[in-house]
Design a protein around this motif. Structure first.
Motif, PDB file in Angstrom:
ATOM      1  N   MET A   1       0.850  -1.172   0.000  1.00 38.30           N
ATOM      2  CA  MET A   1       0.000   0.000   0.000  1.00 38.30           C
ATOM      3  C   MET A   1       0.899   1.240   0.000  1.00 38.30           C
ATOM      4  SD  MET A   1      -2.966   0.975   2.797  1.00 38.30           S
ATOM      5  CE  MET A   1      -2.961  -0.672   3.362  1.00 38.30           C
ATOM      6  N   ASP A   2       0.589   2.171  -0.846  1.00 38.11           N
ATOM      7  CA  ASP A   2       1.451   3.343  -0.941  1.00 38.11           C
ATOM      8  C   ASP A   2       1.162   4.348   0.180  1.00 38.11           C
ATOM      9  OD1 ASP A   2      -0.961   4.329  -1.813  1.00 38.11           O
ATOM     10  OD2 ASP A   2      -0.156   5.325  -3.573  1.00 38.11           O
ATOM     11  N   THR A   3       2.042   5.286   0.343  1.00 35.90           N
ATOM     12  CA  THR A   3       1.979   6.261   1.428  1.00 35.90           C
ATOM     13  C   THR A   3       0.718   7.108   1.362  1.00 35.90           C
ATOM     14  OG1 THR A   3       4.386   6.341   1.432  1.00 35.90           O
ATOM     15  CG2 THR A   3       3.236   8.107   2.570  1.00 35.90           C
ATOM     16  N   LEU A   4       0.336   7.527   0.165  1.00 35.05           N
ATOM     17  CA  LEU A   4      -0.854   8.358   0.011  1.00 35.05           C
ATOM     18  C   LEU A   4      -2.105   7.614   0.481  1.00 35.05           C
ATOM     19  CD1 LEU A   4      -2.099  10.998  -0.896  1.00 35.05           C
ATOM     20  CD2 LEU A   4      -2.225  10.083  -3.212  1.00 35.05           C
ATOM     21  N   THR A   5      -2.211   6.359   0.126  1.00 30.25           N
ATOM     22  CA  THR A   5      -3.359   5.553   0.546  1.00 30.25           C
ATOM     23  C   THR A   5      -3.397   5.428   2.066  1.00 30.25           C
ATOM     24  OG1 THR A   5      -3.276   4.311  -1.522  1.00 30.25           O
ATOM     25  CG2 THR A   5      -4.507   3.325   0.283  1.00 30.25           C
ATOM     26  N   GLN A   6      -2.246   5.217   2.681  1.00 25.47           N
ATOM     27  CA  GLN A   6      -2.175   5.111   4.137  1.00 25.47           C
ATOM     28  C   GLN A   6      -2.595   6.423   4.796  1.00 25.47           C
ATOM     29  OE1 GLN A   6       1.890   3.892   4.668  1.00 25.47           O
ATOM     30  NE2 GLN A   6       1.349   1.725   4.812  1.00 25.47           N
ATOM     31  N   GLU A   7      -2.146   7.525   4.239  1.00 24.86           N
ATOM     32  CA  GLU A   7      -2.502   8.832   4.792  1.00 24.86           C
ATOM     33  C   GLU A   7      -3.998   9.093   4.664  1.00 24.86           C
ATOM     34  OE1 GLU A   7      -0.084  11.898   3.053  1.00 24.86           O
ATOM     35  OE2 GLU A   7       1.776  10.968   3.739  1.00 24.86           O
ATOM     36  N   ILE A   8      -4.577   8.729   3.543  1.00 29.44           N
ATOM     37  CA  ILE A   8      -6.016   8.915   3.332  1.00 29.44           C
ATOM     38  C   ILE A   8      -6.805   8.079   4.323  1.00 29.44           C
ATOM     39  CG2 ILE A   8      -7.926   8.469   1.730  1.00 29.44           C
ATOM     40  CD1 ILE A   8      -5.973   9.307  -0.541  1.00 29.44           C
ATOM     41  N   ARG A   9      -6.396   6.830   4.517  1.00 26.38           N
ATOM     42  CA  ARG A   9      -7.093   5.971   5.489  1.00 26.38           C
ATOM     43  C   ARG A   9      -6.964   6.519   6.903  1.00 26.38           C
ATOM     44  NH1 ARG A   9      -6.098  -0.207   3.344  1.00 26.38           N
ATOM     45  NH2 ARG A   9      -7.427   0.044   1.515  1.00 26.38           N
ATOM     46  N   ALA A  10      -5.794   7.025   7.257  1.00 28.27           N
ATOM     47  CA  ALA A  10      -5.582   7.593   8.590  1.00 28.27           C
ATOM     48  C   ALA A  10      -6.477   8.813   8.793  1.00 28.27           C
ATOM     49  CB  ALA A  10      -4.121   7.952   8.793  1.00 28.27           C
ATOM     50  N   LEU A  11      -6.579   9.657   7.768  1.00 31.42           N
ATOM     51  CA  LEU A  11      -7.450  10.834   7.857  1.00 31.42           C
ATOM     52  C   LEU A  11      -8.917  10.428   7.969  1.00 31.42           C
ATOM     53  CD1 LEU A  11      -5.803  13.257   5.278  1.00 31.42           C
ATOM     54  CD2 LEU A  11      -5.986  13.585   7.749  1.00 31.42           C
ATOM     55  N   ARG A  12      -9.317   9.428   7.203  1.00 24.57           N
ATOM     56  CA  ARG A  12     -10.694   8.945   7.272  1.00 24.57           C
ATOM     57  C   ARG A  12     -11.013   8.419   8.674  1.00 24.57           C
ATOM     58  NH1 ARG A  12     -11.403   4.585   3.322  1.00 24.57           N
ATOM     59  NH2 ARG A  12     -10.616   3.293   5.015  1.00 24.57           N
ATOM     60  N   ASP A  13     -10.078   7.682   9.264  1.00 23.12           N
ATOM     61  CA  ASP A  13     -10.274   7.166  10.621  1.00 23.12           C
ATOM     62  C   ASP A  13     -10.397   8.296  11.632  1.00 23.12           C
ATOM     63  OD1 ASP A  13     -10.183   4.592   9.633  1.00 23.12           O
ATOM     64  OD2 ASP A  13      -8.092   4.230  10.250  1.00 23.12           O
ATOM     65  N   LYS A  14      -9.582   9.341  11.459  1.00 24.06           N
ATOM     66  CA  LYS A  14      -9.647  10.481  12.369  1.00 24.06           C
ATOM     67  C   LYS A  14     -10.974  11.212  12.240  1.00 24.06           C
ATOM     68  CE  LYS A  14      -4.705  11.418  12.778  1.00 24.06           C
ATOM     69  NZ  LYS A  14      -3.619  12.366  12.500  1.00 24.06           N
ATOM     70  N   ILE A  15     -11.453  11.370  11.022  1.00 24.63           N
ATOM     71  CA  ILE A  15     -12.741  12.038  10.791  1.00 24.63           C
ATOM     72  C   ILE A  15     -13.871  11.234  11.411  1.00 24.63           C
ATOM     73  CG2 ILE A  15     -14.439  12.653   9.017  1.00 24.63           C
ATOM     74  CD1 ILE A  15     -11.999  13.469   7.255  1.00 24.63           C
ATOM     75  N   GLU A  16     -13.849   9.921  11.228  1.00 17.68           N
ATOM     76  CA  GLU A  16     -14.889   9.065  11.811  1.00 17.68           C
ATOM     77  C   GLU A  16     -14.867   9.155  13.328  1.00 17.68           C
ATOM     78  OE1 GLU A  16     -14.330   5.135  10.251  1.00 17.68           O
ATOM     79  OE2 GLU A  16     -14.948   5.707   8.239  1.00 17.68           O
TER      80      GLU A  16
END
Length: 81
Positions: free
Chosen positions: A1-16
């Protein structure tokens, strides 16, 4: 998994997590906690009796409250990967 995908998932988790905190009161009644955990109040009672459920505050002999952050931490501690 690339860095951008990891960052997007981390942001989504924080928003949730932020949305969840906004929707739930800091101190929840057993009914609110049961609804959040999708369990019955009877199950929460059994968990309190067996000391296996989320931490709770025993305010008076008839008043039990659940701290939202404690319940979230307890629920996350049961995550299976």
């Amino acid at each position: 998994m690339d860095t951008l995908t990891q960052e997007i998932r981390a942001l989504r988790d924080k928003i949730e997590a932020l949305q969840l905190k906004q929707d739930l009161p800091q101190l929840m009644t057993p009914a609110q906690c049961a609804e959040f955990l999708q369990r019955s109040e009877e199950v929460l009672y059994l968990w309190r009796k067996e000391r296996t459920g989320p931490p709770y505050l025993h305010i008076t002999s008839r008043t039990v409250l659940y701290d939202r952050d404690d319940v979230l931490e307890w629920a996350r501690s049961h995550r299976v990967q």
